[in-house]
Design an enzyme around this catalytic site. Sequence first.
Site, PDB file in Angstrom:
ATOM      1  N   HIS A 157     -67.516 -31.831  20.381  1.00  0.00           N
ATOM      2  CA  HIS A 157     -67.742 -33.134  19.926  1.00  0.00           C
ATOM      3  C   HIS A 157     -69.202 -33.203  19.797  1.00  0.00           C
ATOM      4  O   HIS A 157     -69.525 -34.394  19.884  1.00  0.00           O
ATOM      5  CB  HIS A 157     -67.078 -33.935  20.922  1.00  0.00           C
ATOM      6  CG  HIS A 157     -65.858 -33.768  21.331  1.00  0.00           C
ATOM      7  ND1 HIS A 157     -64.771 -34.308  20.676  1.00  0.00           N
ATOM      8  CD2 HIS A 157     -65.283 -32.994  22.507  1.00  0.00           C
ATOM      9  CE1 HIS A 157     -63.390 -33.884  21.218  1.00  0.00           C
ATOM     10  NE2 HIS A 157     -63.850 -33.167  22.314  1.00  0.00           N
ATOM     11  N   SER A 278     -92.565 -30.714   1.687  1.00  0.00           N
ATOM     12  CA  SER A 278     -92.305 -32.136   1.171  1.00  0.00           C
ATOM     13  C   SER A 278     -93.389 -32.437   0.237  1.00  0.00           C
ATOM     14  O   SER A 278     -94.619 -32.378   0.763  1.00  0.00           O
ATOM     15  CB  SER A 278     -92.063 -33.255   2.037  1.00  0.00           C
ATOM     16  OG  SER A 278     -92.239 -34.281   1.476  1.00  0.00           O
ATOM     17  N   LYS A 284     -93.764 -32.386   7.129  1.00  0.00           N
ATOM     18  CA  LYS A 284     -92.307 -31.835   7.181  1.00  0.00           C
ATOM     19  C   LYS A 284     -92.211 -30.126   6.605  1.00  0.00           C
ATOM     20  O   LYS A 284     -93.050 -29.777   6.062  1.00  0.00           O
ATOM     21  CB  LYS A 284     -91.739 -32.528   5.696  1.00  0.00           C
ATOM     22  CG  LYS A 284     -91.475 -34.033   6.027  1.00  0.00           C
ATOM     23  CD  LYS A 284     -90.256 -34.216   7.111  1.00  0.00           C
ATOM     24  CE  LYS A 284     -88.994 -33.823   6.355  1.00  0.00           C
ATOM     25  NZ  LYS A 284     -88.396 -34.813   5.547  1.00  0.00           N
ATOM     26  N   GLU A 291     -79.659 -25.325   4.242  1.00  0.00           N
ATOM     27  CA  GLU A 291     -79.090 -26.575   3.454  1.00  0.00           C
ATOM     28  C   GLU A 291     -78.342 -26.381   2.208  1.00  0.00           C
ATOM     29  O   GLU A 291     -77.450 -26.830   1.886  1.00  0.00           O
ATOM     30  CB  GLU A 291     -80.212 -27.718   3.373  1.00  0.00           C
ATOM     31  CG  GLU A 291     -80.501 -28.336   4.624  1.00  0.00           C
ATOM     32  CD  GLU A 291     -81.667 -29.475   4.083  1.00  0.00           C
ATOM     33  OE1 GLU A 291     -81.521 -30.633   4.639  1.00  0.00           O
ATOM     34  OE2 GLU A 291     -82.621 -29.084   3.549  1.00  0.00           O
TER      35      GLU A 291
END
Length: 472
Positions: A157, A278, A284, A291
């Site tokens: 979980h 970024s 970043k 992804e």
Amino acid sequence: MSDKPWDGRFSEKTDTSVEAFTSSIHVDKRLYFHDIKGSAAHCKMLAKESIIPEADADDILQGLGKVRLEIERGEFHYDDSLEDIHMHIERSLADKITKAAHKLHTARSRNDQVAVDTRLYLKDAVQEILRQLLTLRQVFVDLAKKHLDVIMPGYTHLQRAQPILFSHHMMAYYEMFTRDFQRFSDGLKRSDVNPLGSAALAGTTYPIDRDYTTKQLGFAKASANSIDAVSDRDYMMEFLSSASICMVHFSRISEEMVLWSSSEFQFIELPDSFATGSSIMPQKKNPDVPELVRGKTGRVFGNMIALFTIMKSLPLAYNRDMQEDKEPLFDTIDTLKACIDIYTKMLPLILIRKEKMLEATRTGYLNATELADYLVGKGVPFRDAHTCAGKAVNYALGKGKELQDLELEEMKLFSKRIESDLFAFLETHTMVDRRKSFGGTATENVKSAIEVAETQLKSEMAGITVRDLDIP
Ligand code: ARG
């Protein structure tokens, strides 16, 4: 010769919008090699059976060689009015050798031809995918072997559950990609069937030798039913299903890569060469590769659903709907190969933050099961032991402490049977190494799992054959 090989019975020219709409050459041109291979085998068989003269067969074979060269040199001219790769090659052949070219299509149809081409194409693609998967599986084993001393929290979980070896986690992926490997090799058997000679759907009146073309093309056997042979796309659907399952595995590890590289986890750092920045936030470092792999899972599922939907409810045998099979097939092959490749390159470069992982096992009561198991060892029934451990966790939570930080006196509040030997059991390394049940996370288990995997990989690598790229 008329404009199109099939326009004898037509009294009007095809509308140009229909030509553009029905053409598939922009997609199926990549079948050229396998189409020529199939034609060469068919031509030799026709000559062997004296269906066409030897001299014509020689001309055809030479002509096919020239067509291939032209395509590979980028000198070939494509034209929507010729619909697909089969008609392009036939027309180009006719331009080169005129007379004999018109004999090549004896005893075959584009319906069996396209089935031959896609089966041959898929067989080659799957062989490549299998080779790639072998390397990827080796990468997981290497990672597991290299980081055997790394302990991390295992999750259920997405809540910290019990400590595990990082290597055990990597070997879980080894198992998944091994099943993918097995699924693809198993599917290969069902692609390995020669439809050539089924003609349009009913077979042919010519005395063809299907065993000969089967051997020439390297298929395991000839298809047993001509109707099935030209209308079957199960081999593609099976491949797209296996690819979708494989992408589920990629999307799961990608999700973990994204989570683990976040500031919240800090378990790993992705290599700079596999991350991006970024354009607005200078600090970043984004996990774009995992992804995108996670995102590409969507198109692979989509391709599977597309083909299933195309095939659903089609009456036997061939229907033009089936021309739509190639885009999803090719796209999935390309996407899957790209994902395997990028992961094979990225995984060995990931920085493992051993200390962060270990630290995360020390908070969150990952040793509560251990306390219960300890009590079971002292004769307490498991359910009662579970309640005692739960109460201890509740108490520790109130004190803002972990179980291992409680005093023996405090522990004794929950069971008189608790002695000072408990604290050794609550230690992370002990917890891991006591899980010796087959398939469990104990170091000695994981070591033998690695050994088994290495033996498995060695024999599978030896079993992979080199692709024969020659036209027979
Ligand atoms: N381009 C077609 C396809 O991919 C080849 C078969 C065409 N057959 C036919 N009878 N129109 O399905």
